[in-house]
Design a protein around this motif. Structure first.
Motif, PDB file in Angstrom:
ATOM      1  N   LEU A   1      49.741 -59.000  25.840  1.00  0.00           N
ATOM      2  CA  LEU A   1      48.875 -60.065  26.321  1.00  0.00           C
ATOM      3  C   LEU A   1      47.412 -59.671  26.169  1.00  0.00           C
ATOM      4  O   LEU A   1      47.072 -58.481  26.194  1.00  0.00           O
ATOM      5  N   GLU A   2      46.549 -60.668  26.027  1.00  0.00           N
ATOM      6  CA  GLU A   2      45.109 -60.405  25.967  1.00  0.00           C
ATOM      7  C   GLU A   2      44.686 -59.787  27.301  1.00  0.00           C
ATOM      8  O   GLU A   2      45.049 -60.272  28.373  1.00  0.00           O
ATOM      9  N   HIS A   3      43.920 -58.715  27.244  1.00  0.00           N
ATOM     10  CA  HIS A   3      43.676 -57.880  28.420  1.00  0.00           C
ATOM     11  C   HIS A   3      42.966 -58.620  29.549  1.00  0.00           C
ATOM     12  O   HIS A   3      43.339 -58.474  30.728  1.00  0.00           O
ATOM     13  N   THR A   4      41.941 -59.390  29.246  1.00  0.00           N
ATOM     14  CA  THR A   4      41.212 -60.093  30.298  1.00  0.00           C
ATOM     15  C   THR A   4      42.118 -61.082  31.014  1.00  0.00           C
ATOM     16  O   THR A   4      42.119 -61.175  32.248  1.00  0.00           O
ATOM     17  N   PHE A   5      42.900 -61.820  30.243  1.00  0.00           N
ATOM     18  CA  PHE A   5      43.845 -62.766  30.822  1.00  0.00           C
ATOM     19  C   PHE A   5      44.831 -62.040  31.741  1.00  0.00           C
ATOM     20  O   PHE A   5      45.120 -62.491  32.856  1.00  0.00           O
ATOM     21  N   ALA A   6      45.326 -60.898  31.289  1.00  0.00           N
ATOM     22  CA  ALA A   6      46.328 -60.156  32.047  1.00  0.00           C
ATOM     23  C   ALA A   6      45.761 -59.568  33.334  1.00  0.00           C
ATOM     24  O   ALA A   6      46.390 -59.659  34.398  1.00  0.00           O
ATOM     25  N   LEU A   7      44.593 -58.947  33.250  1.00  0.00           N
ATOM     26  CA  LEU A   7      44.037 -58.277  34.424  1.00  0.00           C
ATOM     27  C   LEU A   7      43.368 -59.258  35.380  1.00  0.00           C
ATOM     28  O   LEU A   7      43.647 -59.256  36.588  1.00  0.00           O
ATOM     29  N   TYR A   8      42.486 -60.086  34.853  1.00  0.00           N
ATOM     30  CA  TYR A   8      41.660 -60.954  35.690  1.00  0.00           C
ATOM     31  C   TYR A   8      42.469 -62.107  36.275  1.00  0.00           C
ATOM     32  O   TYR A   8      42.256 -62.504  37.426  1.00  0.00           O
ATOM     33  N   TYR A   9      43.422 -62.641  35.508  1.00  0.00           N
ATOM     34  CA  TYR A   9      44.211 -63.773  36.012  1.00  0.00           C
ATOM     35  C   TYR A   9      45.648 -63.390  36.377  1.00  0.00           C
ATOM     36  O   TYR A   9      46.078 -63.574  37.521  1.00  0.00           O
ATOM     37  N   LEU A  10      46.421 -62.845  35.428  1.00  0.00           N
ATOM     38  CA  LEU A  10      47.853 -62.683  35.656  1.00  0.00           C
ATOM     39  C   LEU A  10      48.157 -61.716  36.800  1.00  0.00           C
ATOM     40  O   LEU A  10      49.095 -61.941  37.573  1.00  0.00           O
ATOM     41  N   SER A  11      47.379 -60.640  36.930  1.00  0.00           N
ATOM     42  CA  SER A  11      47.632 -59.707  38.040  1.00  0.00           C
ATOM     43  C   SER A  11      47.431 -60.411  39.380  1.00  0.00           C
ATOM     44  O   SER A  11      48.160 -60.154  40.349  1.00  0.00           O
ATOM     45  N   ARG A  12      46.465 -61.323  39.438  1.00  0.00           N
ATOM     46  CA  ARG A  12      46.211 -62.056  40.679  1.00  0.00           C
ATOM     47  C   ARG A  12      47.326 -63.069  40.951  1.00  0.00           C
ATOM     48  O   ARG A  12      47.713 -63.284  42.109  1.00  0.00           O
ATOM     49  N   TYR A  13      47.817 -63.687  39.881  1.00  0.00           N
ATOM     50  CA  TYR A  13      48.963 -64.586  40.022  1.00  0.00           C
ATOM     51  C   TYR A  13      50.151 -63.819  40.606  1.00  0.00           C
ATOM     52  O   TYR A  13      50.792 -64.258  41.572  1.00  0.00           O
ATOM     53  N   LEU A  14      50.459 -62.675  40.015  1.00  0.00           N
ATOM     54  CA  LEU A  14      51.621 -61.902  40.439  1.00  0.00           C
ATOM     55  C   LEU A  14      51.474 -61.384  41.869  1.00  0.00           C
ATOM     56  O   LEU A  14      52.411 -61.490  42.678  1.00  0.00           O
ATOM     57  N   LEU A  15      50.324 -60.812  42.188  1.00  0.00           N
ATOM     58  CA  LEU A  15      50.130 -60.303  43.543  1.00  0.00           C
ATOM     59  C   LEU A  15      50.212 -61.431  44.568  1.00  0.00           C
ATOM     60  O   LEU A  15      50.856 -61.286  45.618  1.00  0.00           O
ATOM     61  N   SER A  16      49.565 -62.555  44.282  1.00  0.00           N
ATOM     62  CA  SER A  16      49.600 -63.694  45.204  1.00  0.00           C
ATOM     63  C   SER A  16      51.037 -64.143  45.464  1.00  0.00           C
ATOM     64  O   SER A  16      51.463 -64.305  46.617  1.00  0.00           O
ATOM     65  N   HIS A  17      51.791 -64.361  44.382  1.00  0.00           N
ATOM     66  CA  HIS A  17      53.134 -64.925  44.519  1.00  0.00           C
ATOM     67  C   HIS A  17      54.163 -63.910  45.005  1.00  0.00           C
ATOM     68  O   HIS A  17      55.001 -64.228  45.856  1.00  0.00           O
ATOM     69  N   ARG A  18      54.115 -62.702  44.492  1.00  0.00           N
ATOM     70  CA  ARG A  18      55.129 -61.714  44.869  1.00  0.00           C
ATOM     71  C   ARG A  18      54.986 -61.256  46.323  1.00  0.00           C
ATOM     72  O   ARG A  18      55.958 -60.815  46.945  1.00  0.00           O
ATOM     73  N   LEU A  19      53.779 -61.352  46.870  1.00  0.00           N
ATOM     74  CA  LEU A  19      53.561 -60.889  48.240  1.00  0.00           C
ATOM     75  C   LEU A  19      53.677 -62.010  49.269  1.00  0.00           C
ATOM     76  O   LEU A  19      53.425 -61.785  50.456  1.00  0.00           O
ATOM     77  N   VAL A  20      54.093 -63.194  48.851  1.00  0.00           N
ATOM     78  CA  VAL A  20      54.243 -64.314  49.786  1.00  0.00           C
ATOM     79  C   VAL A  20      55.143 -63.971  50.973  1.00  0.00           C
ATOM     80  O   VAL A  20      54.789 -64.286  52.122  1.00  0.00           O
ATOM     81  N   PRO A  21      56.312 -63.331  50.783  1.00  0.00           N
ATOM     82  CA  PRO A  21      57.136 -63.021  51.960  1.00  0.00           C
ATOM     83  C   PRO A  21      56.411 -62.163  52.999  1.00  0.00           C
ATOM     84  O   PRO A  21      56.566 -62.384  54.212  1.00  0.00           O
TER      85      PRO A  21
END
Length: 276
Positions: free
Chosen positions: A103-123
């Motif tokens: 994946l393009e690095h900026t997309f992965a770090l700046y956006y996708l990591s935030r998507y994953l942390l937000s959603h995976r930590l919901v419980p």
């Protein structure tokens, strides 16, 4: 703070700038703080400087999907609930680079990591009495867009183009997250404006020097920029989604917060993760 129970706070990109200042301020409140960062030397220096048993550093390359999943598992093993998740991690890339996931690095770090942390930590967020996610990006800025025909910028990469796209993606992340009926967590999109942080992240010595000079002349002090974040952790807004640009609350009808675009990006992101 006297009379308030200690909170559990997780901060991505917490060894520098606003993330670091937020960590220090929350430690001063008596909270348990987990800082996620990619540089072990900076993490070690922060731990040595603070010398506080309530501070934990987790080293991770958040541009990697597997690394984010590892961090989530480590947090879940240690904590039963999270009161606040503050998202700062970002890095400018003058040239296009791909992550281990292709994946393009900026997309992965700046956006996708935030998507994953937000959603995976919901419980864990929903296990807290008043959970909040604060995503520090560029809400209120209308420049840039999602390049739907080429989100990974394989054809026309530019560092500004990549940063703006990821910034708009974070806007839409907040919209989609807040629309979930299955979480109680409040989501805050926050644009602090030009602050005295982040200059050292640029690869060019000339640009680093220019940013430092401009910051001394025009930028907001970091301590001032993080003040709203510290307050939101204690007092989350009542609404599912709040957007604040340099102290001004934004109308959620802003075109960069379009719910249809948010749903489209969420579908694209979920497909991206399934493919990997």
């Amino acid at each position: 703070m006297p009379g308030q129970p200690a909170k559990t706070v997780v901060i991505s990109g917490g060894t520098d700038g606003m993330g670091r200042e937020t960590a220090l301020r929350r430690l001063a409140h008596g909270d348990h703080v987990t800082v996620i960062g990619s540089n072990p030397a900076k993490g070690k220096a922060l731990l040595a400087e603070v010398d506080n048993p309530r501070l934990r550093f987790v080293r991770a390359d958040l541009s990697s999907i597997a690394e984010v999943e590892r961090v989530v598992a480590a947090i879940a093993e240690r904590h039963e609930a999270i009161d606040a998740l503050a998202l700062f991690a970002n890095r400018v890339r003058p040239r296009r680079q791909e992550t281990v996931d292709g994946l393009e690095h900026t997309f992965a770090l700046y956006y996708l990591s935030r998507y994953l942390l937000s959603h995976r930590l919901v419980p864990l967020l929903d296990a807290a009495p008043a959970p909040v996610v604060v995503n520090v990006a560029g809400v209120g800025t209308t420049a840039g867009r999602i390049h739907w025909d080429d989100p990974q910028l394989t054809r026309r990469y530019g560092q500004v183009r990549a940063q703006l796209q990821a910034g708009r993606a974070n806007d839409l992340l907040g919209v989609a997250f807040a629309g979930r009926a299955s979480t109680r967590a409040r989501y805050v999109l926050y644009h602090p404006g030009f602050t005295r942080s982040g200059a050292d992240a640029h690869s060019s010595p000339l640009i680093r020097g220019s940013i430092r000079l401009l910051a001394r002349l025009f930028a907001r002090p970091v301590a001032e920029a993080v003040r709203p974040i510290v307050d939101w952790i204690d007092h989350p807004p009542p609404e599912p989604l709040t957007a604040v640009d340099r102290g001004s609350r934004l109308d959620l009808s802003l075109r960069t917060l379009d719910p249809d675009d948010a749903a489209r990006l969420a579908t694209y992101t979920e497909g991206l993760l399934r493919d990997r």
